[in-house]
Each structure stands twice: as structure tokens, then as C-alpha cells.
Design an enzyme around this catalytic site. Structure first.
Site, PDB file in Angstrom:
ATOM      1  CB  VAL A 171     -24.641 -37.887  -1.253  1.00 20.34           C
ATOM      2  CG1 VAL A 171     -24.372 -39.083  -0.348  1.00 20.34           C
ATOM      3  CG2 VAL A 171     -26.120 -37.563  -1.289  1.00 20.34           C
ATOM      4  CD  GLU A 220     -21.527 -24.900  10.957  1.00 21.53           C
ATOM      5  OE1 GLU A 220     -21.361 -23.765  11.469  1.00 21.53           O
ATOM      6  OE2 GLU A 220     -21.062 -25.229   9.849  1.00 21.53           O
ATOM      7  CE  LYS A 266     -24.147 -35.310   3.813  1.00 18.96           C
ATOM      8  NZ  LYS A 266     -22.910 -35.344   4.642  1.00 18.96           N
ATOM      9  CD  GLU A 320     -20.997 -37.680  -7.524  1.00 21.01           C
ATOM     10  OE1 GLU A 320     -21.044 -38.276  -6.435  1.00 21.01           O
ATOM     11  OE2 GLU A 320     -21.310 -38.207  -8.605  1.00 21.01           O
ATOM     12  CG  ASP A 375     -25.387 -33.697   6.984  1.00 17.94           C
ATOM     13  OD1 ASP A 375     -25.451 -32.755   6.175  1.00 17.94           O
ATOM     14  OD2 ASP A 375     -24.560 -34.629   6.882  1.00 17.94           O
TER      15      ASP A 375
END
Length: 411
Positions: free
Chosen positions: A127, A185, A200, A124, A196
Site C-alpha cells: 500500500v 498500462e 489497498k 509495507e 487497485d
């Protein structure tokens, strides 16, 4: 039943904190007599940590401990996380992870391994952080045929774009603030280049449409080329620019999947999602549009989602939770060059009228945009709906200098 955590970074330590803080209610909801954290795997030393006695640097201490029934993986990356998770599943231990990179790359294999051993592999938190989305799609929306899923899936890029939209900051200035606040970052490429969000949308598309979608099948474009001029043109159009991950199912069973900046209408439920917040729109044939909104990352929000999966694993020790997807199939994801949408174009030309004649010859009727303070040698316009391949062929023939190309959405 005992629990182990692999990886004691921000999320892993948050999981330990939530397990301790809400221990009584978690045990009660798990339907187990007890639920105890007994091992933490990390190569670093934590001499002053309250869980100091639980640490090990040897994965086998977890793998060979039959009292550990649930393993939480918060290491990040694909290797050695994949090997460790696979070994745990084969040993009959359920695994919970927040590792989006792992699920996007190896989700089908790990779900299959869990099925073979009648244990659970839940993710879970991979994402949307603390936003419930995997569980609602697999259960609450199970009666729907999901036609499309789209969303703001990365808080760092959304924070940067919000600063550009609301405060007129350049991309570089907004990124610097995001780094100072800990939202980005030192090397922000995974966020600002869209990687990223790609991972997802791969997970969401796999779950919604039934076959594994791999990151290398998804056209991915970040926000590094977005300028303040683009932001102003979007405002003139009546909307905003957001980094959107989206996937759509077509009538022939194939799907499209993409991550890119996009013009979003001002009245859209996604347009008002600002700062580090995420929002995911699910479009079902029965329910219509449903939006899930909240903080997409952070120590405790993500840990909350992880522990919810731990509770689910504890409840399902006799039978596994039935959800997942099949393996990838050839030509399942259509070439992004064949995806159709309108395009916003920002261009420079010494002769504006001549440039407009060229635009008309290439694209026919278009919607021109302007804003107060726009450069005198610049034009902005939105094309009609056209396939990427055809658009690329036409724009290559333009006798003006193209600055930006941004896709335009209908949500």
C-alpha cells in the site's frame, strides 16, 4: 542470512539494486553478520544482468535451501504467488511482499501461517509504494482507536484527474499521456476502474479495524465516467474530484468500505495531492487527522519499502512482529446502499425550472452549482446527506436525464 527474490520485474530488480547499493548500511541495521542475495526466481532469461548467476527457474531451489531465511515476493497476482509464499512460510522462512492483490485476497491466511511457524509476513510496500503506512498504523498509532482511513491510493488515476483539473484535458486524452509516460498500462482497467485502490483499502481496513476485508465486499467505482463538466462543477463548489478509497468504523463495530470518485473540499489535505502522488489520511481518536504523503509507486520507492521489511525480518528472527488481523466475519462490512453522504448530481433537462421543481419534490433543499460556460440545458446540485438506497429510489423517479452522480466527502 541469505535472501531470495521471486519475480525480477520492476520492483524485484529494484530490490536487488537497493540491496547492493546500500549493502553495508542494510547489514548494519539488520543486526545480522551478513545479508546476501543468493537466489532470484524468474522464468525469463537475463543474460546480461549483473545477477545472472543467481537466477533459477525452479522454485524448489529456494524452498529447499535452508540458508535462505528471507524471501521477497514481487511476482504479482494471486497464483502461483500464494502457493509459493505459503510454502516458504511453512518451511520457516520469513516473507516480504509488495503484492497488494495477494495480501488483499489471502492476507489473513498468510499471517496465520507465519504465526504458526514463528516467522514474519510483512507487506509495507503493498500500500502506498514507498510511503510508510503499514508500520506507522501498527506501531506509531497503536495507542489510537482508528475511526476512519481514506486516501488517494492510485497514482495513475490521480495523474489523469490532475490533467483534467489543471489542463482541461478529457479523460481519454489524459489517459493517453499517462500511458505514454509509463504511468498507465496498455490495459489500464485495474487502475481506472478502481480495482487497485480497492485492494489497498482492503488491506488498510483489515489492519485498522481488525478483521479481514475482501475486495468483493467493497463497492468499487472508477473514474471513466468523469467529465470536464463534473470537474468544473467541483471547482464551483470549492473543491476537486479525486478517486478516494475509504473505510469507516461505526459504533456497533461494523465498518463501511468504498472506492469511488468524490468531491473533496479545496482546503482538504487531500485536495492538493497531484500527479502520481498518493496521500493517506488516518483519523484517530487521540491524534486526530494524520496524512502520509509521497510517491505511491515506482521502482526504487517501492523497493525501499520492501528492503525496510527485509531489515525488519532480519531483526526479528527469534520472535515475530506482532501485528495482523482476524478472519472475516459475517455482516462485518455494511451494504454500500446503507452508507450516507451528500451526492452531486449533473443532469440535463429541456425545462430547467420544471427540473428544479422535480429536484425540490425529491430531495427538498439542495445546493445548486453553476459555472461559466455551463450548458444551458444542464443543472448541477448537491443533495443533503442521504443513504445510497434512498437516493437511488428518489433519483429513479426524476423526470430529467441524469448525467453524473458523485459522492461528496467531509475531508
Amino acid at each position: 542470512m541469505n535472501i531470495a527474490i521471486m519475480g525480477y520485474g520492476v520492483v524485484g530488480s529494484g530490490v536487488a539494486e537497493v540491496l547492493k547499493k546500500n549493502h553495508a548500511s542494510i547489514v548494519k541495521r539488520s543486526t545480522q553478520d551478513s545479508l546476501e542475495l543468493t537466489r532470484i526466481l524468474d522464468l525469463r532469461d537475463f543474460p546480461d544482468d549483473e545477477n545472472e548467476k543467481l537466477f533459477t527457474k525452479d522454485f524448489k531451489d529456494i524452498l529447499n535451501d535452508d540458508s535462505i531465511g528471507i524471501v521477497v515476493e514481487t511476482m504479482g497476482g494471486v497464483h502461483p504467488a500464494y502457493e509459493f509464499v505459503l510454502d516458504c512460510l511453512k518451511a520457516g522462512k520469513s516473507v516480504v511482499t509488495s503484492n497488494k492483490e495477494l495480501v488483499a485476497a489471502k492476507g489473513y491466511e498468510l499471517l496465520k501461517a507465519a504465526e504458526e511457524k514463528n516467522v514474519n509476513f510483512l507487506f509495507e510496500a503493498s500500500v502506498g509504494g514507498g510511503i510508510p503506512i503499514i508500520r506507522p498504523i501498527s506501531s506509531c498509532l497503536a495507542a489510537n482507536e482508528i475511526d476512519e482511513i481514506a486516501g488517494i491510493l492510485n497514482g495513475t488515476t490521480n495523474f489523469i484527474l490532475t490533467k483534467m483539473i489543471n489542463e482541461g484535458l478529457t479523460f481519454d486524452a489524459a489517459l493517453k499521456i499517462a500511458q505514454e509516460l509509463g504511468y498507465a498500462e496498455r490495459d489500464p482497467s485495474a487502475d481506472v476502474e478502481g480495482k487497485d485502490a480497492c485492494r489497498k483499502i482492503c488491506i488498510l481496513a483489515s489492519l485498522c479495524f481488525g478483521n479481514h476485508v475482501y475486495p468483493d465486499e467493497v463497492y468499487t467505482e472508477g473514474i471513466t465516467k468523469i467529465t470536464l463538466a463534473d470537474v468544473e462543477y467541483a471547482k464551483a463548489w470549492g473543491g476537486v474530484i479525486k478517486l478516494i478509497g475509504r473505510a469507516t468504523r461505526y459504533g456497533d463495530g461494523k465498518i463501511s468500505a468504498m472506492v469511488s470518485p468524490a468531491f473533496i473540499q479545496g482546503h482538504s489535505q487531500l485536495a492538493g495531492v497531484d500527479d502520481v502522488f498518493n496521500a493517506i489520511l488516518v483519523r484517530g481518536d487521540a491524534i486526530g487527522d494524520v496524512v502520509f504523503y509521497g510517491r505511491g509507486a515506482g521502482k526504487l520507492p517501492t523497493a525501499s519499502a520492501v528492503v525496510a521489511d527485509v531489515i525488519d525480518c532480519a531483526r526479528h528472527t527469534v520472535r515475530r512482529k506482532l501485528f495482523g488481523w482476524d478472519d472475516s466475519i459475517a455482516d462485518y462490512v455494511v451494504n454500500y446502499l446503507d452508507i450516507k453522504h451528500p451526492f452531486f448530481v449533473r443532469a440535463k433537462a429541456a425545462d430547467i425550472e420544471a427540473a428544479k421543481q422535480s429536484v425540490s419534490a425529491l430531495f427538498g433543499d439542495v445546493q445548486y452549482l453553476t459555472y461559466e460556460g455551463a450548458a444551458a440545458d444542464e443543472i448541477g446540485f448537491i443533495t443533503n446527506t442521504v443513504a445510497q438506497r434512498e437516493f437511488d429510489e428518489k433519483i429513479a423517479k426524476a423526470d430529467f436525464e441524469v448525467g453524473s452522480v458523485i459522492r461528496v466527502t467531509d475531508y
